[in-house]
Design an enzyme around this catalytic site. Sequence first.
Site, PDB file in Angstrom:
ATOM      1  N   TYR A  33       4.422  97.982  69.399  1.00 27.48           N
ATOM      2  CA  TYR A  33       5.161  98.304  70.614  1.00 27.48           C
ATOM      3  C   TYR A  33       4.761  99.665  71.163  1.00 27.48           C
ATOM      4  CZ  TYR A  33       8.302 101.604  68.179  1.00 27.48           C
ATOM      5  OH  TYR A  33       8.817 102.679  67.491  1.00 27.48           O
ATOM      6  N   LYS A 150       1.714 101.534  65.409  1.00 28.27           N
ATOM      7  CA  LYS A 150       3.090 101.535  65.930  1.00 28.27           C
ATOM      8  C   LYS A 150       3.687 100.132  65.841  1.00 28.27           C
ATOM      9  CE  LYS A 150       5.676 103.550  69.807  1.00 28.27           C
ATOM     10  NZ  LYS A 150       6.620 104.397  69.099  1.00 28.27           N
ATOM     11  N   GLU A 182       7.540 113.075  59.437  1.00 29.40           N
ATOM     12  CA  GLU A 182       7.928 113.089  60.853  1.00 29.40           C
ATOM     13  C   GLU A 182       9.392 112.692  60.964  1.00 29.40           C
ATOM     14  OE1 GLU A 182       5.604 110.034  62.924  1.00 29.40           O
ATOM     15  OE2 GLU A 182       5.655 108.810  61.116  1.00 29.40           O
ATOM     16  N   LEU A 206       2.797 108.696  62.872  1.00 31.01           N
ATOM     17  CA  LEU A 206       2.380 108.121  64.148  1.00 31.01           C
ATOM     18  C   LEU A 206       1.681 109.208  64.967  1.00 31.01           C
ATOM     19  CD1 LEU A 206       2.587 105.490  65.877  1.00 31.01           C
ATOM     20  CD2 LEU A 206       4.360 106.683  67.141  1.00 31.01           C
TER      21      LEU A 206
HETATM   22  N1  PLP Z   1       6.793 109.259  65.174  1.00 32.88           N
HETATM   23  C1  PLP Z   1       7.468 108.103  65.116  1.00 32.88           C
HETATM   24  C2  PLP Z   1       7.795 107.518  63.778  1.00 32.88           C
HETATM   25  C3  PLP Z   1       7.887 107.453  66.294  1.00 32.88           C
HETATM   26  O1  PLP Z   1       8.569 106.284  66.213  1.00 32.88           O
HETATM   27  C4  PLP Z   1       7.591 108.046  67.541  1.00 32.88           C
HETATM   28  C5  PLP Z   1       7.997 107.397  68.793  1.00 32.88           C
HETATM   29  O2  PLP Z   1       8.582 106.340  68.800  1.00 32.88           O
HETATM   30  C6  PLP Z   1       6.897 109.270  67.557  1.00 32.88           C
HETATM   31  C7  PLP Z   1       6.497 109.835  66.359  1.00 32.88           C
HETATM   32  C8  PLP Z   1       6.553 109.946  68.862  1.00 32.88           C
HETATM   33  O3  PLP Z   1       5.510 109.290  69.514  1.00 32.88           O
HETATM   34  P1  PLP Z   1       5.357 109.342  71.099  1.00 32.88           P
HETATM   35  O4  PLP Z   1       5.261 110.798  71.456  1.00 32.88           O
HETATM   36  O5  PLP Z   1       4.110 108.629  71.363  1.00 32.88           O
HETATM   37  O6  PLP Z   1       6.583 108.710  71.664  1.00 32.88           O
END
Ligand code: PLP
Length: 286
Positions: A33, A150, A182, A206
Amino acid sequence: MTRTVYVNGDYLPETEAKVSIFDRGFLMADAVYEVTSVLDGKLIDFEGHAVRLKRSLSELQMAEPCSKDELLEIHRKLVELNGIEEGLIYLQVSRGSDGDRDFAFSSEDTKPTIVLFTQNKPGLADSPASKKGAKIISIDDIRWGRRDIKTTQLLYPSLGKMMAKAAGCDDAWMVEDGYVTEGTSNNAYLVKGGKIVTRPLSTDILHGITRKAVLRMAAEAQMVVEERLFTVDEAKEADEAFTTSASAFVMPVVEIDGVTLGDGTPGPIAKRLREIYLDESRKAAV
Ligand code: PLP
């Protein structure tokens, strides 16, 4: 108001949208997603999200449901049909349905399922939460080892959010081998002596689209960034901390495991980065 959503080529009222009960996204979390934010009726960081989607699909040998241009058109049409000025667009692609449940999948023949819907969030950029800052708890990171993909395997991050809520906090940072990986749905940072510290990219986290943009903007603003591991104890002793994500932009953190950071209000670097990010990404929105 009933939303118009997108399912496999059709724009439909949300009450009429259907996906098979045999869809592997539903049965196996065999899906990826993206969440893209909308400000001033325009898409923020669309290119980054489209590129990461392509990579997630490719890492799982999943077919691409459509081209990047088609994806952009679908996003824009949903924004228009639903009158979104500020909000989010959720996109999910699953491996689709083989018409039954089986661990093995027949990747060649099965068409992926693509679903998009909007979430109207007036005031997203000016959220009261960002002015107060977030309170964080730390929890063990017990997710699988490919967090760079993701996927919709979000049960543990959901439980983490609930653990934070039960503790009277806003979110959780996950910790593995003593180091912060994270947040449940964001990337994590501390600031000490003017230096921004965040975990380097690997399969452990991520690769946040907001992270990439914010680190570039921090460097352009002559801020010092150190990409290295850090512990929760180091974060507790930091001058400030923050998280980044497409849905909350730059979110200041004011408390970790009951320890107040600085004077307990959002720190100057987090506030400045939020301003810069919102400003720059609004200008570049499509
Ligand atoms: N880390 C995780 C586990 C996430 O689920 C997300 C966003 O959903 C992020 C980091 C941040 O990613 P982004 O800046 O692309 O939204």
